[in-house]
Design a protein around this motif. Sequence first.
Motif, PDB file in Angstrom:
ATOM      1  N   SER A   1      35.287 133.025   3.712  1.00 28.01           N
ATOM      2  CA  SER A   1      33.931 132.514   3.560  1.00 28.01           C
ATOM      3  C   SER A   1      33.248 132.642   4.923  1.00 28.01           C
ATOM      4  CB  SER A   1      33.958 131.046   3.118  1.00 28.01           C
ATOM      5  OG  SER A   1      32.689 130.463   3.276  1.00 28.01           O
ATOM      6  N   TRP A   2      32.150 133.384   4.955  1.00 30.13           N
ATOM      7  CA  TRP A   2      31.482 133.617   6.235  1.00 30.13           C
ATOM      8  C   TRP A   2      30.914 132.331   6.813  1.00 30.13           C
ATOM      9  CZ3 TRP A   2      32.915 137.664   8.617  1.00 30.13           C
ATOM     10  CH2 TRP A   2      33.248 138.835   7.900  1.00 30.13           C
ATOM     11  N   LYS A   3      30.552 131.387   5.951  1.00 33.06           N
ATOM     12  CA  LYS A   3      30.065 130.098   6.451  1.00 33.06           C
ATOM     13  C   LYS A   3      31.172 129.346   7.177  1.00 33.06           C
ATOM     14  CE  LYS A   3      26.418 129.411   2.992  1.00 33.06           C
ATOM     15  NZ  LYS A   3      25.927 128.534   1.898  1.00 33.06           N
ATOM     16  N   LYS A   4      32.376 129.344   6.589  1.00 31.71           N
ATOM     17  CA  LYS A   4      33.494 128.658   7.219  1.00 31.71           C
ATOM     18  C   LYS A   4      33.934 129.362   8.498  1.00 31.71           C
ATOM     19  CE  LYS A   4      35.342 126.600   2.991  1.00 31.71           C
ATOM     20  NZ  LYS A   4      36.524 126.507   2.077  1.00 31.71           N
ATOM     21  N   ILE A   5      33.917 130.690   8.475  1.00 30.37           N
ATOM     22  CA  ILE A   5      34.264 131.452   9.678  1.00 30.37           C
ATOM     23  C   ILE A   5      33.240 131.180  10.782  1.00 30.37           C
ATOM     24  CG2 ILE A   5      34.373 133.793  10.635  1.00 30.37           C
ATOM     25  CD1 ILE A   5      35.795 134.660   8.107  1.00 30.37           C
ATOM     26  N   ALA A   6      31.957 131.093  10.400  1.00 32.67           N
ATOM     27  CA  ALA A   6      30.907 130.786  11.380  1.00 32.67           C
ATOM     28  C   ALA A   6      31.120 129.397  11.971  1.00 32.67           C
ATOM     29  CB  ALA A   6      29.533 130.882  10.730  1.00 32.67           C
ATOM     30  N   PHE A   7      31.537 128.439  11.148  1.00 29.19           N
ATOM     31  CA  PHE A   7      31.796 127.086  11.643  1.00 29.19           C
ATOM     32  C   PHE A   7      32.962 127.086  12.624  1.00 29.19           C
ATOM     33  CE2 PHE A   7      33.672 122.728  10.745  1.00 29.19           C
ATOM     34  CZ  PHE A   7      32.803 122.081  11.621  1.00 29.19           C
ATOM     35  N   GLY A   8      34.039 127.768  12.265  1.00 31.14           N
ATOM     36  CA  GLY A   8      35.179 127.865  13.176  1.00 31.14           C
ATOM     37  C   GLY A   8      34.818 128.567  14.468  1.00 31.14           C
ATOM     38  N   SER A   9      33.997 129.610  14.374  1.00 30.59           N
ATOM     39  CA  SER A   9      33.562 130.335  15.572  1.00 30.59           C
ATOM     40  C   SER A   9      32.699 129.451  16.460  1.00 30.59           C
ATOM     41  CB  SER A   9      32.777 131.585  15.163  1.00 30.59           C
ATOM     42  OG  SER A   9      33.546 132.401  14.314  1.00 30.59           O
ATOM     43  N   ALA A  10      31.851 128.631  15.843  1.00 30.90           N
ATOM     44  CA  ALA A  10      30.991 127.731  16.619  1.00 30.90           C
ATOM     45  C   ALA A  10      31.819 126.707  17.399  1.00 30.90           C
ATOM     46  CB  ALA A  10      30.013 127.017  15.681  1.00 30.90           C
ATOM     47  N   LEU A  11      32.905 126.226  16.795  1.00 36.52           N
ATOM     48  CA  LEU A  11      33.775 125.276  17.505  1.00 36.52           C
ATOM     49  C   LEU A  11      34.359 125.912  18.766  1.00 36.52           C
ATOM     50  CD1 LEU A  11      35.710 123.618  14.515  1.00 36.52           C
ATOM     51  CD2 LEU A  11      33.859 122.629  15.879  1.00 36.52           C
TER      52      LEU A  11
END
Length: 280
Positions: free
Chosen positions: A36-46
Amino acid sequence: MIITIDLYADVLFLINFFMDGLILSLTGKLMKYPRSWKKIAFGSALGAIWAVFVSAFPIFPPLAEAAVTYGGISVLMVTAAFGRKRGKEFFLCLGALYIIAFVMAGCFQLLLYHTRAGTYIFMALLGEAFARWSLTALILLGTGSYLGLSAGLRMLWNRKKRKNCLYQVTLFYRGREKKVTALLDTGNRLFEPVSRRPVHVVTYEAVKEICVSVPAVTYIPFGSVGRERGILPGIELDSMEVSQENRESTRIEHPLIGVCRQPLCGNREYEMLLNGEQIP
């Protein structure tokens, strides 16, 4: 002498966010997780927020910073991107993240020292003129590394899948035996038309040593790509044993074998096609 460096937090965040996103995406591909690109984006933001924080506030000793980065932030990134994992799967996922990060770092080291990419990246971090071109170069480098590693993973999976379809087969006929490499052909639906027995196909070169003479030949009609109709001579062997690494072998009594003169594979990786009807 005191050297002051103006570090642009937004640029640092974007660079780390972009790179962490590529690493997480490749990790998901390696582990065959739904992404999920949204979840990957969240992990990347962390990961990017942590990179900005430790750069702006260098208050941790190097060992403590490394421990938090690799033992804490990495866990949060993986959990945010792919959900909570437990036991062996968790450590495999975390290990995959480290491996992908290490390989990508190696790619970037190569590019930094053998191209002008390093200069562009440092210019971007320091906010120098033409920084927009530096960011473009970084994005191109990152995308190129991502595509290259993706292609490598795809080749790895295809090779593994191909290997899983290869078997070692021992053919037995009148006291003689011959070992050949066979491909499990799920599209092979060849049957002898009268008895409806499944037919395995082998090259003449593979069986000529054990089938010096045969008492009877069964002629089997077939169709294939590039040849609408044909006749394949078939012989009945005493038995054959089909085995594969980490799997129990299967013995088939009196198999019907179609013999063809042409190689079955251009690189001669295998000499036989197994009919899936008799292979569990």
